[in-house]
Design a protein around this motif. Structure first.
Motif, short mmCIF file in Angstrom:
data_model
loop_
_atom_site.label_atom_id
_atom_site.label_comp_id
_atom_site.label_asym_id
_atom_site.label_seq_id
_atom_site.Cartn_x
_atom_site.Cartn_y
_atom_site.Cartn_z
N THR A 1 1.61 3.47 9.28
CA THR A 1 2.31 4.75 9.45
C THR A 1 3.75 4.53 9.89
O THR A 1 4.68 5.18 9.38
CB THR A 1 1.55 5.61 10.48
N ALA A 2 3.96 3.62 10.83
CA ALA A 2 5.32 3.30 11.28
C ALA A 2 6.12 2.63 10.18
O ALA A 2 7.31 2.95 9.96
CB ALA A 2 5.26 2.41 12.52
N ASN A 3 5.50 1.70 9.48
CA ASN A 3 6.20 0.94 8.45
C ASN A 3 6.78 1.84 7.36
O ASN A 3 7.86 1.56 6.82
CB ASN A 3 5.26 -0.09 7.83
N LEU A 4 6.06 2.91 7.01
CA LEU A 4 6.57 3.84 6.01
C LEU A 4 7.97 4.33 6.37
O LEU A 4 8.87 4.37 5.51
CB LEU A 4 5.64 5.06 5.91
N ALA A 5 8.16 4.67 7.63
CA ALA A 5 9.46 5.20 8.08
C ALA A 5 10.54 4.12 8.04
O ALA A 5 11.67 4.37 7.60
CB ALA A 5 9.33 5.77 9.49
N TYR A 6 10.20 2.92 8.50
CA TYR A 6 11.18 1.84 8.51
C TYR A 6 11.54 1.40 7.09
O TYR A 6 12.72 1.18 6.77
CB TYR A 6 10.65 0.66 9.31
N HIS A 7 10.53 1.26 6.24
CA HIS A 7 10.77 0.82 4.86
C HIS A 7 11.66 1.82 4.13
O HIS A 7 12.63 1.43 3.45
CB HIS A 7 9.44 0.66 4.13
N TYR A 8 11.34 3.09 4.25
CA TYR A 8 12.13 4.12 3.57
C TYR A 8 13.57 4.13 4.09
O TYR A 8 14.53 4.19 3.31
CB TYR A 8 11.50 5.50 3.75
N THR A 9 13.71 4.06 5.41
CA THR A 9 15.04 4.11 6.01
C THR A 9 15.89 2.92 5.59
O THR A 9 17.07 3.07 5.25
CB THR A 9 14.93 4.16 7.54
N ALA A 10 15.28 1.73 5.56
CA ALA A 10 16.02 0.54 5.15
C ALA A 10 16.49 0.65 3.70
O ALA A 10 17.57 0.16 3.34
CB ALA A 10 15.17 -0.70 5.34
N SER A 11 15.69 1.32 2.86
CA SER A 11 16.06 1.46 1.45
C SER A 11 17.24 2.42 1.28
O SER A 11 17.97 2.35 0.28
CB SER A 11 14.87 1.96 0.63
N GLU B 1 0.81 -1.22 0.00
CA GLU B 1 0.00 0.00 0.00
C GLU B 1 0.84 1.28 0.00
O GLU B 1 0.30 2.38 0.01
CB GLU B 1 -0.91 0.01 1.24
N MET B 2 2.17 1.14 0.02
CA MET B 2 3.03 2.31 0.13
C MET B 2 2.95 3.21 -1.09
O MET B 2 2.97 2.73 -2.22
CB MET B 2 4.50 1.89 0.30
N PRO B 3 2.90 4.51 -0.86
CA PRO B 3 2.98 5.45 -2.00
C PRO B 3 4.43 5.62 -2.43
O PRO B 3 5.35 5.20 -1.72
CB PRO B 3 2.46 6.76 -1.37
N ALA B 4 4.62 6.22 -3.57
CA ALA B 4 5.98 6.57 -4.01
C ALA B 4 6.40 7.82 -3.23
O ALA B 4 5.77 8.87 -3.35
CB ALA B 4 6.00 6.83 -5.51
N LEU B 5 7.42 7.70 -2.40
CA LEU B 5 7.85 8.82 -1.57
C LEU B 5 8.84 9.70 -2.33
O LEU B 5 9.88 9.21 -2.80
CB LEU B 5 8.51 8.30 -0.28
N LYS B 6 8.49 10.96 -2.47
CA LYS B 6 9.35 11.89 -3.20
C LYS B 6 10.33 12.54 -2.23
O LYS B 6 10.28 13.74 -1.96
CB LYS B 6 8.50 12.94 -3.91
N LEU B 7 11.20 11.71 -1.68
CA LEU B 7 12.19 12.16 -0.72
C LEU B 7 13.56 11.69 -1.16
O LEU B 7 13.70 10.65 -1.80
CB LEU B 7 11.92 11.55 0.67
N ASP B 8 14.57 12.45 -0.81
CA ASP B 8 15.94 11.98 -0.98
C ASP B 8 16.72 12.44 0.24
O ASP B 8 17.35 13.50 0.24
CB ASP B 8 16.55 12.53 -2.27
N VAL B 9 16.64 11.65 1.30
CA VAL B 9 17.26 12.02 2.56
C VAL B 9 17.92 10.78 3.15
O VAL B 9 17.46 9.66 2.95
CB VAL B 9 16.22 12.61 3.54
N ARG B 10 19.00 11.00 3.84
CA ARG B 10 19.71 9.91 4.53
C ARG B 10 19.25 9.92 5.99
O ARG B 10 19.73 10.72 6.79
CB ARG B 10 21.22 10.12 4.43
#
Length: 264
Positions: free
Chosen positions: A57-67, A31-40
């Protein structure tokens, strides 16, 4: 003393089956959207309710960070005590953290070093039967399989004191700091949206003053500590998601708010 930090809320806040946890995370990822972020990411602010309410909501942060951060070696989770009074904060001096998907090594050497450095850090085993920190662990086990963890549950402490600890954590580039909090509790959906917007705007702008004027969050001390440290370390806060329990229950009379941010 038991060598393991046993799960206290598995089967309540999240499944006690590893397969069920993986099913939840796979569903959230789908269900994740495409996040338009480029941050470490160096730190996260994430909710700690049951996975059916705030897991997405929590998973979004973990998934993005792991990527973005496959190099993470240690994750330090800070959450408020909901069960017992603590003067200062408690750091878990167990050897490993049990999750339904396997053990996570606790960085005991680092934990002891932190306890030695900060007078407000003690070890109260009962404090670690705490859901605000525990619900983060299955996500950490899933996304950072080789990382160790440190669990800190705080009570009667100022955000300034806690910020000195966060400052130390941020000195290690391969440490991820996780601040656990929900937002407003048990207002109507309309009232909650107004209150929670104050919090989200304050975090987005790293505005400590605004956080002290109208924002309601059970982990507000941790959020303010993170904001103070973000300012010192020139980090920016990037908003990911906001929702309330209404999205799941359909009851708009008494809701709880949830948000997630990455800071980097």
């Amino acid at each position: 003393m038991n060598k393991y930090r046993k799960s206290a809320v598995a089967g309540m806040f999240y499944p006690d089956s590893c397969n069920d946890i993986k099913h939840y995370i796979a569903h959230f990822d789908k269900e994740m959207p495409a996040l338009k972020l480029d941050v470490r990411p160096r730190a996260l602010i994430v909710p700690h309710a049951g996975y059916i309410y705030s897991g997405y909501t929590a998973n979004l942060a973990y998934h993005y960070t792991a990527s973005k951060r496959p190099d993470i070696e240690r994750v330090v989770v800070l959450g408020p005590s909901h069960r017992i009074y603590i003067a200062g904060a408690s750091i878990a001096l167990f050897e490993a953290y049990h999750t339904p998907c396997g053990e996570i090594k606790i960085d005991l050497e680092y934990s002891h070093a932190l306890q030695k450095k900060f007078a407000f850090l003690d070890f109260h085993p009962m404090a670690h039967e705490e859901h605000s920190t525990e619900v983060q662990m299955p996500f950490i086990r899933h996304y950072f399989k080789h990382a160790s963890v440190v669990e800190i549950v705080y009570g009667d402490i100022t955000h300034g004191e806690l910020s000195t600890l966060v400052d130390t954590l941020l000195l290690d580039e391969k440490t991820l700091v996780v601040i656990s909090t929900d937002l407003s509790h048990f207002y109507t959906e309309e009232e909650a949206n107004k209150l929670d917007t104050l919090c989200i705007n304050a975090i987005s702008h790293l505005d400590l003053h605004a956080l002290s004027h109208g924002c309601e969050a059970c982990g507000l001390t941790g959020v303010k500590a993170m904001v103070q440290s973000a300012l010192s370390h020139h980090l920016k806060a990037h908003f990911l998601d906001y929702r309330t329990s209404f999205a799941r229950t359909g009851d708009d009379s008494r809701v709880v708010g949830y948000t997630s941010f990455v800071l980097g």
